[in-house]
Design an enzyme around this catalytic site. Structure first.
Site, mmCIF file in Angstrom:
data_model
loop_
_atom_site.group_PDB
_atom_site.id
_atom_site.type_symbol
_atom_site.label_atom_id
_atom_site.label_comp_id
_atom_site.label_asym_id
_atom_site.label_seq_id
_atom_site.Cartn_x
_atom_site.Cartn_y
_atom_site.Cartn_z
ATOM 1 N N ASP A 91 45.156 35.987 40.535
ATOM 2 C CA ASP A 91 44.888 37.119 41.393
ATOM 3 C C ASP A 91 46.262 38.223 41.403
ATOM 4 O O ASP A 91 47.279 37.538 41.721
ATOM 5 C CB ASP A 91 44.539 36.520 42.851
ATOM 6 N N GLU A 124 38.630 44.303 40.532
ATOM 7 C CA GLU A 124 37.593 44.516 41.824
ATOM 8 C C GLU A 124 37.510 45.600 42.128
ATOM 9 O O GLU A 124 38.295 46.174 42.844
ATOM 10 C CB GLU A 124 38.257 43.418 42.931
ATOM 11 N N HIS A 174 34.304 34.218 46.319
ATOM 12 C CA HIS A 174 34.912 33.695 47.810
ATOM 13 C C HIS A 174 34.566 34.614 48.652
ATOM 14 O O HIS A 174 35.159 34.239 50.028
ATOM 15 C CB HIS A 174 36.202 33.369 47.308
ATOM 16 N N ASP A 175 34.196 35.763 48.517
ATOM 17 C CA ASP A 175 33.785 36.663 49.672
ATOM 18 C C ASP A 175 32.596 36.778 49.942
ATOM 19 O O ASP A 175 32.030 37.622 50.864
ATOM 20 C CB ASP A 175 34.450 38.049 49.044
ATOM 21 N N ASP A 197 42.945 42.711 42.542
ATOM 22 C CA ASP A 197 42.357 42.626 43.825
ATOM 23 C C ASP A 197 42.390 44.426 44.438
ATOM 24 O O ASP A 197 43.334 44.765 44.354
ATOM 25 C CB ASP A 197 43.224 41.869 44.903
HETATM 26 C C1 NOJ Z 1 39.334 41.265 48.191
HETATM 27 C C2 NOJ Z 1 39.617 39.803 48.196
HETATM 28 O O1 NOJ Z 1 38.799 39.084 47.486
HETATM 29 C C3 NOJ Z 1 39.428 39.468 49.608
HETATM 30 O O2 NOJ Z 1 39.314 37.793 49.827
HETATM 31 C C4 NOJ Z 1 40.552 39.782 50.542
HETATM 32 O O3 NOJ Z 1 40.381 39.683 51.781
HETATM 33 C C5 NOJ Z 1 40.887 41.252 50.346
HETATM 34 N N1 NOJ Z 1 40.472 41.584 48.955
HETATM 35 C C6 NOJ Z 1 42.069 41.817 50.636
HETATM 36 O O4 NOJ Z 1 43.064 41.408 49.740
#
Ligand code: NOJ
Length: 592
Positions: A98, A278, A350-351, A221
């Site tokens: 990441d 992302e 994971h989100d 990210d």
């Molecule tokens: C996206 C990530 O996938 C998430 O888990 C994170 O909280 C935020 N960006 C901040 O880095």
């Protein structure tokens, strides 16, 4: 579109904290990942993205990095990381880390130096502002701004943006009365000032250091946030807190491409690295710049179905997605991306909640028997897997892990869920309704430990897991699915093998995408076509049996999620029981 080395790969995301714990401390670690490389190889994946393992206070589970050149001791050591890279290479696996560079941790030495001297060199690494207390605005004095907001002790903040995890983006700089810093995420994640060339240099040096070590690339990210609309200003509030979503500012920020192009040229391109961005809210006309032949990234995630139905008012107002809505999202993305580049396709990460708990209607999940539930999970897998682009599997998806049945807010770890809880409760949403909303939307769903077996803590750890295990682990676990030829795990292996089969891969990778029966409710179907070959993916994505027309005669069934069961098919028609899904090669002629 130029062909790339990674197009025929399948990618897999590991959330290290919850993958496999090798030392019994309840936290997954890098040696644990190494132990499971053979498993991943056997599944058939090639590219492995690790969510952050850098040194971090873990305020946002590693997305708050305090040292980009160190591994957090909870995950292992740099020697472990080097060993992982070597062991992966032996197996032709590619490791992707990441890249979290919109912000760092407030425990990073840059931030500590900025706190020590906000006007010095490191003060410029962040967005710091010396503020003044509000005075009674004298009309015409310039002090009165339309939407101004103050800190609790009366300092007028530079803007009213709401951080992604709640509250204003401005926080008092530790050790100072009138200095404040900007954080678009958690207050322990101060934003880095990308306008400062020195910050960009630091970042490029770090990226190259990792790539020189043998890393295949990065998942990048929150990258769109690196460009702020400056000077800071407030926008119309969208909630009673007087704040407005960051998305509003992002609509106005322009010029992120200059940073991204520079980063690509200085780091990724010379290393031929694989990168996946992302990226939320991109505009259709930006796609070639993002993922075209000389794009900023190799690929980016498709989040159209992820964000579908989300409400700015709070999680309790989020709408569930129906099969037809889901189809619309998939097809719209395919149309938009066409041949510009390779999009990255996911059903969870994971989100997000677990894909099977979101994209299979929950009322179906509840009312179906075990067998049909498994059929439905396979249907979802087949449908998303063969749309054009790079398929990603998130850990546990391959065994059909489901959302966690939440009993109480005390079980929640995720900072986004905790903020959502506050927002909902403040609006008067009942505890029960707020809990159910977190259960449907929360990030912990995907973070519960991987269910390896029916043993203690699902075989994830010999100790006490850092986050509770889903109680369904005795029924849903890998050990059992490896043995069962009809399991979801086996089906995922078949999906991967089919995509890689040289007889079909040209069509499945590069063939055109054509929606099929797109007006039929609960039918998720499309054609992939290359010169000389047509493959049909046809899913009866509902509980009732349906008889459907075929666009051409079936030549060969390549995959069936109910093998061994009668499949009534004539030249022109096929009958599919609830959630039955087939992938078939069609003969040359067409009926229409
Ligand atoms: C996206 C990530 O996938 C998430 O888990 C994170 O909280 C935020 N960006 C901040 O880095």
């Amino acid at each position: 579109m130029k062909r790339q080395w990674w197009h025929d790969k399948v990618a897999y995301q590991i959330y290290p904290k919850s993958f496999y714990d090798s030392n019994g401390d309840g936290i997954g670690d890098i040696p644990g990942i190494i132990e499971k490389l053979d498993y991943l190889k056997d599944l058939g994946v090639d590219i492995i993205w690790l969510s952050p393992v850098y040194r971090s206070p873990l305020a946002d589970q590693g997305y708050d990095i305090s040292d980009y050149y160190e591994i957090d001791p909870r995950f292992g050591t740099m020697e472990d990381m080097d060993r992982l890279l070597r062991e992966a290479k032996k197996r032709d696996l590619y490791i992707v880390m990441d890249l979290v560079v919109n912000h760092c941790s407030d425990e990073h030495e840059w931030f500590k130096k900025a706190c020590a001297d906000p006007e010095g060199e490191y003060g410029q690494y962040f967005y710091l502002r010396k503020l003044e207390k509000a005075q009674a605005p004298v009309p015409g004095s310039g002090l009165e701004t339309e939407y101004s907001v103050c800190s609790p002790d009366g300092y007028v903040l530079p803007c009213n943006w709401r951080s992604y995890f709640g509250g204003p983006v401005w926080e008092k700089l530790p050790g100072h009365e009138d200095w404040f810093y900007l954080h678009v995420f958690h207050r322990k994640q101060p934003d880095l000032n990308w306008e400062n060339p020195k910050v960009r240099e630091e970042i490029y040096t770090m990226i190259n250091w990792w790539l020189d070590k043998g890393l295949a690339g990065f998942r990048i990210d929150a990258i769109i946030n690196i460009k702020k609309a400056l000077p800071f200003r407030s926008y119309a509030p969208d909630r009673a807190d007087g704040l407005c979503t960051i998305g509003r500012m992002l609509q106005e920020a322009s010029g992120v491409g200059e940073f991204l192009g520079e980063m690509r040229d200085r780091t990724f391109k010379p290393h031929q690295a694989f990168t996946v961005g992302e990226v939320f809210n991109e505009k259709a006309e930006e796609l070639p710049a993002f993922i075209g032949d000389n794009g900023y990234f190799s690929s980016m995630f498709d989040f159209s179905e992820t964000v579908w139905g989300s409400s700015p008012a709070g999680w309790h107002k989020n709408k569930g997605i129906t099969p037809d809505d889901y189809r619309q999202c998939l097809f719209d993305t395919q149309k938009k991306v066409a041949d510009i580049g390779f999009i990255s396709n996911i059903i969870e990460n994971h989100d997000e909640p677990r894909g099977v708990s979101r994209y299979i209607p929950p009322q179906d999940m509840q009312s179906m028997d075990e067998e049909m539930r498994l059929t439905a999970k396979k249907a979802l897998a087949a449908v998303y897997f063969f749309v054009k682009g790079l398929p990603w599997i998130y850990q546990g998806q391959e065994i059909g892990m489901e959302n966690y049945p939440l009993q109480s807010i005390d079980e929640v770890d995720d900072i986004a869920s905790l903020d959502a809880w506050k927002v909902m409760r403040r609006q008067g949403v009942s505890e029960q309704d707020a809990l159910r909303a977190i259960e449907r939307n929360g990030r912990d769903n995907a973070r519960t430990p991987f269910q390896w077996s029916a043993a203690h803590a699902a075989g994830f750890t010999t100790g006490r897991p850092w986050l509770q295990v889903n109680p369904n682990f005795t029924k849903i676990n890998l050990e059992q699915q490896v043995k069962d030829p009809a399991s979801l795990f086996r089906f995922y292996r078949d999906l991967i093998a089919l995509r890689k089969n040289p007889q079909y891969s040209e069509t499945l990778l590069y063939g055109s995408f054509e929606p099929y029966l797109a007006d039929e409710s609960c039918i998720l179907s499309y054609l992939r076509r290359s010169s000389g070959q047509t493959i049909l993916v046809l899913s009866n994505y509902g509980k009732e049996t349906r008889t459907l027309p075929l666009p051409a005669k079936a030549k060969k069934i390549l995959l069936d999620n109910c093998p061994g069961r009668d499949l009534p098919v004539t030249d022109r028609k096929i009958t599919l029981s609830g959630y039955r899904t087939v992938v078939m090669e069609l003969s040359g002629g067409r009926f229409f």
